[in-house]
Design a protein around this motif. Sequence first.
Motif, PDB file in Angstrom:
ATOM      1  N   LEU A   1       8.854   4.588  13.684  1.00  0.00           N
ATOM      2  CA  LEU A   1       9.662   3.394  13.447  1.00  0.00           C
ATOM      3  C   LEU A   1      10.894   3.319  14.307  1.00  0.00           C
ATOM      4  CD1 LEU A   1       9.957   2.788   9.653  1.00  0.00           C
ATOM      5  CD2 LEU A   1       9.025   1.284  11.382  1.00  0.00           C
ATOM      6  N   LEU A   2      11.572   4.450  14.423  1.00  0.00           N
ATOM      7  CA  LEU A   2      12.909   4.389  14.979  1.00  0.00           C
ATOM      8  C   LEU A   2      12.903   4.398  16.493  1.00  0.00           C
ATOM      9  CD1 LEU A   2      14.453   6.850  12.463  1.00  0.00           C
ATOM     10  CD2 LEU A   2      14.667   4.378  12.472  1.00  0.00           C
TER      11      LEU A   2
ATOM     12  N   LEU B   1       6.500   8.778   9.908  1.00  0.00           N
ATOM     13  CA  LEU B   1       6.965   7.398   9.734  1.00  0.00           C
ATOM     14  C   LEU B   1       8.232   7.103  10.533  1.00  0.00           C
ATOM     15  CD1 LEU B   1       6.744   4.706   8.190  1.00  0.00           C
ATOM     16  CD2 LEU B   1       8.077   5.731   6.372  1.00  0.00           C
ATOM     17  N   LEU B   2       9.219   7.978  10.403  1.00  0.00           N
ATOM     18  CA  LEU B   2      10.496   7.720  11.054  1.00  0.00           C
ATOM     19  C   LEU B   2      10.381   7.796  12.567  1.00  0.00           C
ATOM     20  CD1 LEU B   2      12.925   9.590   8.679  1.00  0.00           C
ATOM     21  CD2 LEU B   2      12.589   7.141   8.913  1.00  0.00           C
ATOM     22  N   VAL B   3       9.623   8.776  13.052  1.00  0.00           N
ATOM     23  CA  VAL B   3       9.452   8.900  14.491  1.00  0.00           C
ATOM     24  C   VAL B   3       8.854   7.615  15.051  1.00  0.00           C
ATOM     25  CG1 VAL B   3       8.339  10.197  16.332  1.00  0.00           C
ATOM     26  CG2 VAL B   3       9.139  11.391  14.298  1.00  0.00           C
TER      27      VAL B   3
ATOM     28  N   THR C   1       3.920  10.221   5.273  1.00  0.00           N
ATOM     29  CA  THR C   1       5.219   9.648   5.618  1.00  0.00           C
ATOM     30  C   THR C   1       5.955  10.530   6.626  1.00  0.00           C
ATOM     31  OG1 THR C   1       6.131  10.703   3.665  1.00  0.00           O
ATOM     32  CG2 THR C   1       5.572   8.388   3.473  1.00  0.00           C
ATOM     33  N   LYS C   2       5.321  11.623   7.007  1.00  0.00           N
ATOM     34  CA  LYS C   2       5.978  12.580   7.907  1.00  0.00           C
ATOM     35  C   LYS C   2       6.356  11.981   9.247  1.00  0.00           C
ATOM     36  CE  LYS C   2       5.932  17.415   7.659  1.00  0.00           C
ATOM     37  NZ  LYS C   2       5.283  18.254   6.688  1.00  0.00           N
TER      38      LYS C   2
ATOM     39  N   GLN D   1       0.833  -1.201   0.000  1.00  0.00           N
ATOM     40  CA  GLN D   1       0.000   0.000   0.000  1.00  0.00           C
ATOM     41  C   GLN D   1       0.869   1.251   0.000  1.00  0.00           C
ATOM     42  OE1 GLN D   1      -3.219  -0.579  -0.096  1.00  0.00           O
ATOM     43  NE2 GLN D   1      -3.233  -2.744   0.472  1.00  0.00           N
ATOM     44  N   GLU D   2       0.363   2.290  -0.661  1.00  0.00           N
ATOM     45  CA  GLU D   2       1.026   3.591  -0.565  1.00  0.00           C
ATOM     46  C   GLU D   2       0.564   4.259   0.714  1.00  0.00           C
ATOM     47  OE1 GLU D   2       3.479   4.751  -2.377  1.00  0.00           O
ATOM     48  OE2 GLU D   2       3.296   2.920  -3.554  1.00  0.00           O
ATOM     49  N   ARG D   3       1.482   4.784   1.442  1.00  0.00           N
ATOM     50  CA  ARG D   3       1.127   5.493   2.663  1.00  0.00           C
ATOM     51  C   ARG D   3       1.082   6.989   2.353  1.00  0.00           C
ATOM     52  NH1 ARG D   3       3.317   4.697   8.737  1.00  0.00           N
ATOM     53  NH2 ARG D   3       3.192   6.866   9.354  1.00  0.00           N
TER      54      ARG D   3
ATOM     55  N   LEU E   1      13.814   6.512  18.447  1.00  0.00           N
ATOM     56  CA  LEU E   1      15.136   6.959  18.882  1.00  0.00           C
ATOM     57  C   LEU E   1      15.019   7.673  20.211  1.00  0.00           C
ATOM     58  CD1 LEU E   1      16.884   8.637  15.829  1.00  0.00           C
ATOM     59  CD2 LEU E   1      17.414   6.463  16.871  1.00  0.00           C
TER      60      LEU E   1
END
Lengths: 247, 173
Positions: free
Chosen positions: A241-242, A237-239, A234-235, A229-231, A244
């Motif tokens: 996933l990671l 997304l990294l926060v 994506t803004k 699927q296209e998301r 951190l």
Amino acid sequence: METYLLETKQLTKVYRNNGSKVHALQEVDLAVKPGEMVAVMGPSGCGKSTLLHILGGLDNPTSGEVHINGQRLDKMSEAQRAVLRRKQVGFMFQAFNLIGNLSVGDNIELPALVAGLSVRQARKRRDALLEDLGISDKSRNIPAQLSGGERQRVALARALVNQPTILLADEPTGNLDSKTAYEVLRLLRQTHMQGQTILIVTNDPNVASLAQRVVFMRDGRIINETILQERDDTKTLLVELLNLEGG
Amino acid sequence: MKNLFLALLARQPTHGYELMQMYEGMFSTVLPTLNAGQIYTTLSRMERDGLVRKSTIVQAHRPDKRVYALTEKGGEVLQAWFNEVLTGPRIKDNFYLKLMGAGLSGTVDPSQLIKNQRREYLQTLHNLNTLSLEPEMTENPSKLVLIQGAMLHLKADLEWLDLCEEMFNEGAR
């Protein structure tokens, strides 16, 4: 009924090896819609390259049907298949397969001339592709003077010069360093965004994950497939996933 | 967050608002957003611990400006953070136990679990891949390299699922 650009029905390929039979493809049903990007994924020896060769008219199936743009590829003579290869199919290989003593421009132009375009038309398409892929300044160079990424650009331009129905790519980033591989993925995505139908065979998850649909092959059979699927957003997304920690 | 603030302050003394802007500019897409309250809470805690020193600049027609500077102790804590090597591989695997559990229970087909997990990893890889190919990435190499790191981990996870699948398939024969 849905119209497919490319469709196989019960596609089977059997090789004979010292009297024993090797089933490279077994009853493969695959259908690709116009504008779709599909990846066929599987380990080496799973039959994915055989599939690609048959779809591109480079090899014959033992049984089953191949429909490309409404034509029965499996019913064609060798001469008919050669015409189809030139006009409907664009190939992109791992090893580029460029002609070493021809200039970049000539490498791209040649398939168009072979397919029967006038010199003027062929030149026009060549120049448009060179421009599109950002290698206009390399037209007079020979392939050996180019970097790996530039060579794969030329290979892509050559594959697209006859405005093929489908672009077939066999491990397009194999043997490339990660930076160059990234560049090639960018080009493939760009090409797909312009509406080109693309089928990629690969064992590299990064390449496969670029597609809209991934088909898994094992031992000559399609065992599974997944639609990606296209998301929209994506803004974050990294926060997400990671996770951190800033220390 | 504390260590990043120390690193930002090691360059030059800065007031809270500027610190927030620097943080936002560099990390807004990879770290959770901070509000002003969180920033000042962290800074006052750091002040209490002797890591930063606050000086107040009185401004005639505006609220006073609070400027934070790194103390010697703050510098040492920062250096200690840099010197500390991360130990162990970056593995957080809850799927392994689930897979083993599936094999033991006999109530679910482990290969179905592998399929579902592969689908999920591929989707995430697709999202990251798409993001990594966005035009802005060419001007943002520090963000790109982070994404590429995450992609390499997912690629390894996917290859490991292949190994798991092979193991179960061979066991079934």
